[in-house]
Design a protein around this motif. Structure first.
Motif, PDB file in Angstrom:
ATOM      1  N   ILE B  48       0.839  -1.210   0.000  1.00  0.00           N
ATOM      2  CA  ILE B  48       0.000   0.000   0.000  1.00  0.00           C
ATOM      3  C   ILE B  48       0.871   1.256   0.000  1.00  0.00           C
ATOM      4  O   ILE B  48       0.650   2.186  -0.781  1.00  0.00           O
ATOM      5  CB  ILE B  48      -0.929   0.003   1.237  1.00  0.00           C
ATOM      6  CG1 ILE B  48      -1.800  -1.247   1.245  1.00  0.00           C
ATOM      7  CG2 ILE B  48      -1.785   1.252   1.282  1.00  0.00           C
ATOM      8  CD1 ILE B  48      -2.441  -1.569  -0.058  1.00  0.00           C
ATOM      9  N   MET B  51       2.681   2.003  -3.249  1.00  0.00           N
ATOM     10  CA  MET B  51       1.963   2.647  -4.356  1.00  0.00           C
ATOM     11  C   MET B  51       2.327   4.132  -4.450  1.00  0.00           C
ATOM     12  O   MET B  51       2.200   4.744  -5.508  1.00  0.00           O
ATOM     13  CB  MET B  51       0.449   2.546  -4.143  1.00  0.00           C
ATOM     14  CG  MET B  51      -0.099   1.147  -4.222  1.00  0.00           C
ATOM     15  SD  MET B  51      -1.810   1.103  -3.642  1.00  0.00           S
ATOM     16  CE  MET B  51      -2.626   1.938  -5.004  1.00  0.00           C
ATOM     17  N   LEU B  52       2.750   4.714  -3.334  1.00  0.00           N
ATOM     18  CA  LEU B  52       2.918   6.175  -3.308  1.00  0.00           C
ATOM     19  C   LEU B  52       4.081   6.693  -4.159  1.00  0.00           C
ATOM     20  O   LEU B  52       3.872   7.583  -4.993  1.00  0.00           O
ATOM     21  CB  LEU B  52       3.015   6.667  -1.865  1.00  0.00           C
ATOM     22  CG  LEU B  52       1.764   6.395  -1.022  1.00  0.00           C
ATOM     23  CD1 LEU B  52       2.016   6.729   0.444  1.00  0.00           C
ATOM     24  CD2 LEU B  52       0.580   7.192  -1.540  1.00  0.00           C
ATOM     25  N   ALA B  78      -2.145  -2.548  -5.290  1.00  0.00           N
ATOM     26  CA  ALA B  78      -3.346  -2.410  -4.457  1.00  0.00           C
ATOM     27  C   ALA B  78      -4.004  -3.779  -4.303  1.00  0.00           C
ATOM     28  O   ALA B  78      -4.455  -4.152  -3.212  1.00  0.00           O
ATOM     29  CB  ALA B  78      -4.318  -1.417  -5.083  1.00  0.00           C
ATOM     30  N   GLY B  81      -2.116  -5.860  -1.842  1.00  0.00           N
ATOM     31  CA  GLY B  81      -2.454  -5.415  -0.489  1.00  0.00           C
ATOM     32  C   GLY B  81      -3.770  -6.050  -0.052  1.00  0.00           C
ATOM     33  O   GLY B  81      -3.883  -6.609   1.045  1.00  0.00           O
ATOM     34  N   LEU B  82      -4.723  -6.016  -0.969  1.00  0.00           N
ATOM     35  CA  LEU B  82      -6.054  -6.535  -0.656  1.00  0.00           C
ATOM     36  C   LEU B  82      -6.023  -8.024  -0.317  1.00  0.00           C
ATOM     37  O   LEU B  82      -6.583  -8.454   0.691  1.00  0.00           O
ATOM     38  CB  LEU B  82      -6.962  -6.276  -1.860  1.00  0.00           C
ATOM     39  CG  LEU B  82      -8.450  -6.200  -1.625  1.00  0.00           C
ATOM     40  CD1 LEU B  82      -8.787  -5.179  -0.561  1.00  0.00           C
ATOM     41  CD2 LEU B  82      -9.145  -5.826  -2.938  1.00  0.00           C
ATOM     42  N   ARG B 287      -0.780   8.577   3.755  1.00  0.00           N
ATOM     43  CA  ARG B 287      -1.747   7.500   4.030  1.00  0.00           C
ATOM     44  C   ARG B 287      -2.815   7.988   5.004  1.00  0.00           C
ATOM     45  O   ARG B 287      -3.996   7.705   4.852  1.00  0.00           O
ATOM     46  CB  ARG B 287      -1.058   6.267   4.629  1.00  0.00           C
ATOM     47  CG  ARG B 287      -0.262   5.384   3.695  1.00  0.00           C
ATOM     48  CD  ARG B 287      -0.990   4.981   2.433  1.00  0.00           C
ATOM     49  NE  ARG B 287      -2.357   4.562   2.652  1.00  0.00           N
ATOM     50  CZ  ARG B 287      -3.291   4.542   1.703  1.00  0.00           C
ATOM     51  NH1 ARG B 287      -3.026   4.899   0.474  1.00  0.00           N
ATOM     52  NH2 ARG B 287      -4.509   4.141   1.973  1.00  0.00           N
TER      53      ARG B 287
END
Lengths: 247, 312
Positions: B48, B51-52, B78, B81-82, B287
């Motif tokens: 997560i 991603m930034l 993403a 992460g899920l 975040r």
């Protein structure tokens, strides 16, 4: 070529906006959804701009040349899609108003026989936009019929963006010629269908349809809002800084 | 009771030793459960936060094709992460609590994402080196003793392999390009090489969690073994496209059949973990802002769903 540029630019500019969300959505599922929609739109951009570029009367251009080396006034997208993301409700409202229009337009394009290349691109796009429209409609309903805060926020988002909806149906010479040839839909008929779908979703969302006031137009002729210039400056920085480089 | 526990424990150890998979409803020692929750959730958080730095370049990707590829890659992250959060939930924790731990700074994520992505070549270097190191770490996890984690990792690794190739492809294209592009690529390698090697964690002699995790078949190879593989894999790839490795001590050692390489700056490693990396503060603030800004949306979704359920 003008009609194809409009299609490509709508998709590109909206994809660029959605790309700004990456990593910042309200939930992980929405990060996936928004990037997925952006990805579909970039695919549509590549197809439409490649076709548009091949028809350039001066010299054939690639999709990248059209995307990265044109200035603001050469972009022919709707003002609606260049509006900044705002909060999630603003983004969803923009997407919803556009998706319903884009779906009807793509359905027409997929069925017409004037330009079979455009029809093939649109046939694929229709499948994608159906998902986009389902996604944005469901969020309009959830936010409208969610909490009182979400209700007032999404109502305001729709109210604020409403002035940009007129441009979708304001037919100019390109639209009229395209419509006579059969390539483009008749925009007044499209508007009737759009109204029905928009009203259906707004009613379910317990939202009020704004009254049609003065509409803002200009995108189709290259006269944009201030939002587009900064977006393009960011998007085009590498190809502009390194002329002729391949990536 | 104590005898039953003892019996369960022996059965568990024998099961793991036979290289069989533990499933969510099977008995497992508390420490095994805890260590998995820690590892899987840290992994999810890393996806997560990861991603930034790349997300920042979606809007500046230099071609439509690169933009599409980067969007697809970040979307994969993403997704990782899920399903890693989902794998963690099979161990009896709640995703919302795990996310809260990330946002409060209690839970860790991979320190590599506290380095800034400064140029387009960084997107190449992140894919090639950071995802390359991640694959090196993660492929053995596909055979991890905990079933849901192992299965999640099988899919993650397939996608990571695409990520690594797209990163290398960016570097390759830059090295075929103008002088400015080549400089950009070399600069990115210089900045990302050492942090990538740090991703394998402390040396074996210093590693806190290693030996027990090896016994439990969560970990299969030591940090130093994996780091050595990373070096041996990367050196010829860099040479092939004309990049110079930023390590004066790097040389082939015929006897060990691998490269010798310079000492890692462990002070920097522990400093970034302690929160002093260039972007630690920015990443967590990012975040937290996304989470706070999205609260009214999540509340609306819950309220809507409760209304629907009440009406049916």
């Amino acid at each position: 070529m003008h009609a194809l540029l409009r299609l490509g630019d709508d998709a590109l500019v909206l994809a660029q906006r959605l790309g700004e969300w990456c990593g910042h959505a309200p939930a992980l599922e929405e990060d996936i959804a928004l990037t997925n929609i952006a990805l579909d739109l970039i695919g549509q951009t590549q197809s439409y701009l490649t076709l548009a570029g091949s028809l350039d009367p001066d010299a054939p251009k690639t999709d990248d040349e059209l995307a990265f080396l044109r200035s603001e006034s050469e972009f022919k997208n709707l003002l609606l899609v260049e509006q900044s993301n705002g909060h999630f409700g603003d983004t969803i409202a923009r997407q919803f108003l556009f998706d319903q229009y884009a779906l009807l337009r793509a359905e027409h394009l997929a069925q017409q026989t004037f330009d079979l290349d455009a029809a093939a691109i649109a046939a694929k796009a229709v499948k994608e936009i159906r998902y986009h429209a389902a996604h944005s409609s469901k969020w309009i309903i959830r936010l409208g019929d969610g909490t009182s805060e979400s209700h007032s926020r999404i109502q305001k988002s729709i109210d604020d963006l409403w002035a940009f909806t007129g441009e979708m149906f304001a037919a100019d010479d390109v639209d009229i010629a395209g419509s006579i040839a059969g390539l483009l839909p008749d925009l007044s008929a499209l508007k009737t269908q759009w109204d029905v779908e928009i009203d259906r979703v707004l009613v379910e969302a317990t939202l009020i349809r704004p009254k049609d006031g003065a509409m803002k137009t200009g995108g189709r002729t290259g006269v944009h809002t201030e939002e587009l210039g900064t977006m393009l400056a960011e998007m085009q920085i590498l190809p502009r800084t390194h002329p002729g480089a391949s990536w | 009771m104590i005898e039953t526990q003892q019996h369960l424990r022996e059965e568990f150890d024998a099961y793991v030793a036979a290289d069989k998979k533990i499933e969510p409803k099977d008995w497992m020692p508390d420490a095994y459960r805890k260590t998995l929750i820690r590892q899987i959730s840290q992994h999810a958080h890393s996806e997560i936060v990861g991603m930034l730095p790349e997300g920042k370049w979606i809007t500046r990707a230099p071609s439509l094709q690169r933009k599409a590829i980067l969007l697809a890659k970040v979307q994969d992250e993403a997704g990782h992460g899920l399903y890693l959060y989902s794998a963690a939930e099979t161990l009896g924790v709640d995703r919302a609590d795990l996310v809260d731990d990330l946002l409060s700074g209690k839970a860790k994520y991979s320190s590599i994402f506290n380095y800034p992505s400064l140029t387009w070549a960084d997107i190449g270097a992140i894919g090639w080196l950071v995802d390359g190191a991640a694959i090196m770490n993660q492929v053995p996890l596909c055979r991890c003793s905990y079933g849901p984690y192992a299965r999640a990792m099988t899919r993650v690794c397939k996608e990571e392999s695409f990520h690594q190739r797209q990163g290398y492809s960016i570097m390759m294209q830059l090295m075929k390009g103008t002088d400015a592009q080549k400089e950009m690529a070399q600069d990115a390698l210089n900045r990302w090489w050492w942090p990538s090697l740090m991703m394998f964690g402390p040396s074996d002699s210093e590693s806190m969690h290693s030996s027990q995790n090896m016994k439990w078949n969560i970990k299969r190879f030591s940090n130093d073994e994996l780091r050595q593989r990373m070096v041996d894999m990367t050196v010829p790839q860099a040479e092939c496209i004309g990049l110079k490795m930023p390590d004066p001590d790097l040389k082939w050692n015929e006897e060990k059949g691998g490269h010798d390489f310079g000492e890692i700056d462990w002070t920097e490693f522990y400093d970034v973990i302690a929160g002093n990396g260039i972007c630690n503060k920015e990443r967590l603030e990012d975040r937290n802002k996304a989470h706070d800004d999205g609260e009214w949306v999540r509340d609306a979704a819950v309220a809507y769903s409760e209304k629907r359920n009440a009406n049916t």
